[in-house]
Enzyme design. Sequence first.
Site, PDB file in Angstrom:
ATOM      1  N   ILE A   1     -98.917 -16.247  13.886  1.00  0.00           N
ATOM      2  CA  ILE A   1     -99.856 -17.332  14.165  1.00  0.00           C
ATOM      3  C   ILE A   1    -101.253 -16.732  14.265  1.00  0.00           C
ATOM      4  CG2 ILE A   1    -100.526 -19.132  15.794  1.00  0.00           C
ATOM      5  CD1 ILE A   1     -97.569 -19.180  16.714  1.00  0.00           C
ATOM      6  N   PHE A   2    -102.187 -17.234  13.458  1.00  0.00           N
ATOM      7  CA  PHE A   2    -103.548 -16.693  13.434  1.00  0.00           C
ATOM      8  C   PHE A   2    -104.484 -17.549  14.271  1.00  0.00           C
ATOM      9  CE2 PHE A   2    -107.830 -16.543  11.427  1.00  0.00           C
ATOM     10  CZ  PHE A   2    -108.117 -15.209  11.688  1.00  0.00           C
ATOM     11  N   GLY A   3    -105.226 -16.906  15.150  1.00  0.00           N
ATOM     12  CA  GLY A   3    -106.212 -17.583  15.976  1.00  0.00           C
ATOM     13  C   GLY A   3    -107.609 -17.061  15.707  1.00  0.00           C
ATOM     14  N   TYR A   4    -108.588 -17.964  15.697  1.00  0.00           N
ATOM     15  CA  TYR A   4    -109.973 -17.589  15.416  1.00  0.00           C
ATOM     16  C   TYR A   4    -110.944 -18.176  16.435  1.00  0.00           C
ATOM     17  CZ  TYR A   4    -109.830 -22.270  13.453  1.00  0.00           C
ATOM     18  OH  TYR A   4    -109.654 -23.626  13.293  1.00  0.00           O
ATOM     19  N   GLY A   5    -110.417 -18.948  17.390  1.00  0.00           N
ATOM     20  CA  GLY A   5    -111.237 -19.533  18.445  1.00  0.00           C
ATOM     21  C   GLY A   5    -110.753 -19.058  19.788  1.00  0.00           C
ATOM     22  N   SER A   6    -110.400 -19.978  20.661  1.00  0.00           N
ATOM     23  CA  SER A   6    -109.931 -19.582  21.993  1.00  0.00           C
ATOM     24  C   SER A   6    -108.615 -18.825  21.959  1.00  0.00           C
ATOM     25  CB  SER A   6    -109.787 -20.814  22.890  1.00  0.00           C
ATOM     26  OG  SER A   6    -108.881 -21.746  22.317  1.00  0.00           O
TER      27      SER A   6
ATOM     28  N   GLU B   1    -103.320 -27.953  20.082  1.00  0.00           N
ATOM     29  CA  GLU B   1    -104.201 -27.974  18.925  1.00  0.00           C
ATOM     30  C   GLU B   1    -104.152 -29.284  18.128  1.00  0.00           C
ATOM     31  OE1 GLU B   1    -106.252 -25.596  18.502  1.00  0.00           O
ATOM     32  OE2 GLU B   1    -105.433 -24.117  19.873  1.00  0.00           O
TER      33      GLU B   1
END
Length: 259
Positions: A48-53, A128
């Site tokens: 799972i890729f996260g780019y914010g919080s 999300e």
Amino acid sequence: MLCNVKRITSSSICSVSKCLRLIFNTQPRDTIMKPHDILVKEKSSLWIFGYGSLVWKPDFSYVRRKIGYIQGYKRRFWHGDDFHRGDKKKPARVATLVQDQEACTWGVAYEVTDSQIDASLQYLYTREVVCGGYVTEMVEFIPREKGQATHHALVYIATSDHPAYLGPASDKEIATQIAICRGKTGHNIEYLVRLAEFMRCCCPEVEDDHLFSIENALFKCLRECRDIKRPDQNPTCQEAQKSPRSALQAIYGDSKKGK
């Protein structure tokens, strides 16, 4: 934004288990994928890729994490949030991804396995999709550390056709909006500053003009403000003028579980 890594062709993508049956590339972008639609039960691992919080606040169990980037997208504070970091009257500004073939976005990929998969997807579906207005897609994640294989990763993206989408604005306008917004999870300022701190700490060689320009505009706003105050009383303009970062420490202290 500088990727500082050579483009990797599709032939170099690591093999994915045959048990995984992801259908994102054949679905309309406005399709909302529920957890049980994302993968079959036999799959034992998911990235799972996260780019914010998610880079600093995943709030789900995982086996390991890797810092890296995805290509073809740029991070922009163009999505509205009226739950986690804002409310109906004052929607917050949070990050989404905008397609740009020349860009790349840095963040963190988390590997979840076995029972963690269902638990993380259920949690992220609420965080999300239901509360955030994001949809899911699959991307190629490229680790920062050289020599590591790439991964197919799940990512959450807010699109321009969603009612909460705010779209482009100047750095000053975005920063001013961030300065006055607060939601059930915490202050919008924390969301921005922690993301900027992650980039400086974990990706110091990467230029992210959009992110850092908004951060600089926010600190300038805090120094110059006369009427803008934190919704729950602090920080004062005098404190912000002396040290904007010190004035934000109290904001960090009351962040709750969520985005």
